[in-house]
Design a protein around this motif. Structure first.
Motif, mmCIF file in Angstrom:
data_model
loop_
_atom_site.group_PDB
_atom_site.id
_atom_site.type_symbol
_atom_site.label_atom_id
_atom_site.label_comp_id
_atom_site.label_asym_id
_atom_site.label_seq_id
_atom_site.Cartn_x
_atom_site.Cartn_y
_atom_site.Cartn_z
ATOM 1 N N ARG A 32 73.569 32.312 35.544
ATOM 2 C CA ARG A 32 74.329 31.655 36.612
ATOM 3 C C ARG A 32 74.105 32.350 37.950
ATOM 4 N NH1 ARG A 32 78.994 31.839 39.338
ATOM 5 N NH2 ARG A 32 79.841 33.665 38.314
ATOM 6 N N ARG A 33 73.968 33.664 37.931
ATOM 7 C CA ARG A 33 73.828 34.435 39.170
ATOM 8 C C ARG A 33 72.392 34.585 39.664
ATOM 9 N NH1 ARG A 33 78.326 38.932 39.543
ATOM 10 N NH2 ARG A 33 80.030 37.793 38.579
ATOM 11 N N MET A 34 71.426 34.113 38.885
ATOM 12 C CA MET A 34 70.021 34.245 39.278
ATOM 13 C C MET A 34 69.704 33.360 40.476
ATOM 14 S SD MET A 34 67.961 34.156 35.693
ATOM 15 C CE MET A 34 66.471 35.003 36.152
ATOM 16 N N SER A 35 68.813 33.858 41.328
ATOM 17 C CA SER A 35 68.326 33.014 42.425
ATOM 18 C C SER A 35 67.437 31.921 41.832
ATOM 19 C CB SER A 35 67.524 33.849 43.420
ATOM 20 O OG SER A 35 66.290 34.234 42.854
ATOM 21 N N GLU A 36 67.226 30.897 42.595
ATOM 22 C CA GLU A 36 66.374 29.798 42.147
ATOM 23 C C GLU A 36 64.959 30.306 41.855
ATOM 24 O OE1 GLU A 36 65.167 25.298 43.596
ATOM 25 O OE2 GLU A 36 66.622 26.441 44.751
ATOM 26 N N ASP A 37 64.439 31.174 42.718
ATOM 27 C CA ASP A 37 63.093 31.723 42.513
ATOM 28 C C ASP A 37 63.011 32.544 41.229
ATOM 29 O OD1 ASP A 37 62.050 30.572 44.801
ATOM 30 O OD2 ASP A 37 62.366 32.358 46.036
ATOM 31 N N ASN A 38 64.012 33.386 40.986
ATOM 32 C CA ASN A 38 64.011 34.196 39.765
ATOM 33 C C ASN A 38 64.118 33.333 38.525
ATOM 34 O OD1 ASN A 38 63.743 36.564 41.156
ATOM 35 N ND2 ASN A 38 65.912 37.047 41.133
ATOM 36 N N LEU A 39 64.895 32.278 38.604
ATOM 37 C CA LEU A 39 65.038 31.360 37.471
ATOM 38 C C LEU A 39 63.705 30.682 37.159
ATOM 39 C CD1 LEU A 39 67.041 30.004 35.485
ATOM 40 C CD2 LEU A 39 67.336 28.231 37.219
ATOM 41 N N LEU A 40 63.025 30.228 38.187
ATOM 42 C CA LEU A 40 61.726 29.576 37.985
ATOM 43 C C LEU A 40 60.688 30.565 37.457
ATOM 44 C CD1 LEU A 40 61.651 27.335 41.165
ATOM 45 C CD2 LEU A 40 61.979 26.584 38.799
ATOM 46 N N ASP A 41 60.719 31.788 37.961
ATOM 47 C CA ASP A 41 59.802 32.820 37.456
ATOM 48 C C ASP A 41 60.055 33.100 35.979
ATOM 49 O OD1 ASP A 41 58.582 33.087 39.907
ATOM 50 O OD2 ASP A 41 59.653 34.929 40.445
ATOM 51 N N MET A 42 61.325 33.240 35.617
ATOM 52 C CA MET A 42 61.681 33.507 34.225
ATOM 53 C C MET A 42 61.186 32.380 33.331
ATOM 54 S SD MET A 42 65.412 33.943 32.434
ATOM 55 C CE MET A 42 65.783 32.193 32.554
ATOM 56 N N ASP A 43 61.422 31.140 33.752
ATOM 57 C CA ASP A 43 60.992 29.990 32.960
ATOM 58 C C ASP A 43 59.478 29.984 32.796
ATOM 59 O OD1 ASP A 43 61.495 27.347 31.655
ATOM 60 O OD2 ASP A 43 60.285 26.650 33.349
ATOM 61 N N TYR A 44 58.763 30.290 33.860
ATOM 62 C CA TYR A 44 57.302 30.332 33.796
ATOM 63 C C TYR A 44 56.835 31.354 32.766
ATOM 64 C CZ TYR A 44 52.472 31.162 35.123
ATOM 65 O OH TYR A 44 51.112 31.319 35.093
ATOM 66 N N PHE A 45 57.378 32.555 32.829
ATOM 67 C CA PHE A 45 56.940 33.610 31.924
ATOM 68 C C PHE A 45 57.394 33.374 30.490
ATOM 69 C CE2 PHE A 45 56.433 35.899 35.963
ATOM 70 C CZ PHE A 45 55.093 36.208 35.820
ATOM 71 N N LEU A 46 58.539 32.747 30.280
ATOM 72 C CA LEU A 46 58.989 32.453 28.924
ATOM 73 C C LEU A 46 58.162 31.355 28.276
ATOM 74 C CD1 LEU A 46 62.875 32.583 29.292
ATOM 75 C CD2 LEU A 46 61.406 34.194 28.060
ATOM 76 N N ASN A 47 57.536 30.520 29.091
ATOM 77 C CA ASN A 47 56.789 29.389 28.556
ATOM 78 C C ASN A 47 55.277 29.534 28.690
ATOM 79 O OD1 ASN A 47 58.948 27.587 27.635
ATOM 80 N ND2 ASN A 47 59.576 27.765 29.765
ATOM 81 N N GLU A 48 54.826 30.666 29.191
ATOM 82 C CA GLU A 48 53.393 30.932 29.289
ATOM 83 C C GLU A 48 52.861 31.183 27.883
ATOM 84 O OE1 GLU A 48 49.705 31.520 31.112
ATOM 85 O OE2 GLU A 48 51.543 30.678 31.888
ATOM 86 N N ASP A 49 51.711 30.586 27.548
ATOM 87 C CA ASP A 49 51.142 30.737 26.209
ATOM 88 C C ASP A 49 50.903 32.195 25.850
ATOM 89 O OD1 ASP A 49 51.196 28.056 25.716
ATOM 90 O OD2 ASP A 49 49.143 27.720 26.368
ATOM 91 N N ASP A 50 50.065 32.871 26.607
ATOM 92 C CA ASP A 50 49.768 34.278 26.355
ATOM 93 C C ASP A 50 49.374 34.904 27.680
ATOM 94 O OD1 ASP A 50 49.024 36.778 25.534
ATOM 95 O OD2 ASP A 50 47.598 36.097 24.019
#
Length: 64
Positions: A32-50
């Motif tokens: 909830r407290r994450m910035s929009e940029d940090n949220l998008l970065d997290m999503d990118y890294f969690l969904n990156e294949d390898d």
């Protein structure tokens, strides 16, 4: 004085997704407290294949 922050509706859907099911080591409050940029970065890294595979994203492309 009021500041209006525009939140992308797609980003807010993503935030809700991770608040409902936070990644290991995080809480809904963290998300909830994450910035929009940090949220998008997290999503990118969690969904990156390898992240460490040099061939990631270049299937079918070969130099001979």
């Amino acid at each position: 004085m009021f500041f209006y922050t525009y939140m992308n509706p797609n980003t807010e859907k993503l935030r809700k997704k991770y608040m409902d099911n936070p990644p290991e080591g995080m809480t809904s409050e963290d998300i909830r407290r994450m910035s929009e940029d940090n949220l998008l970065d997290m999503d990118y890294f969690l969904n990156e294949d390898d992240l460490f595979d040099d061939e990631a994203g270049v299937e079918g492309f070969y130099i001979s």
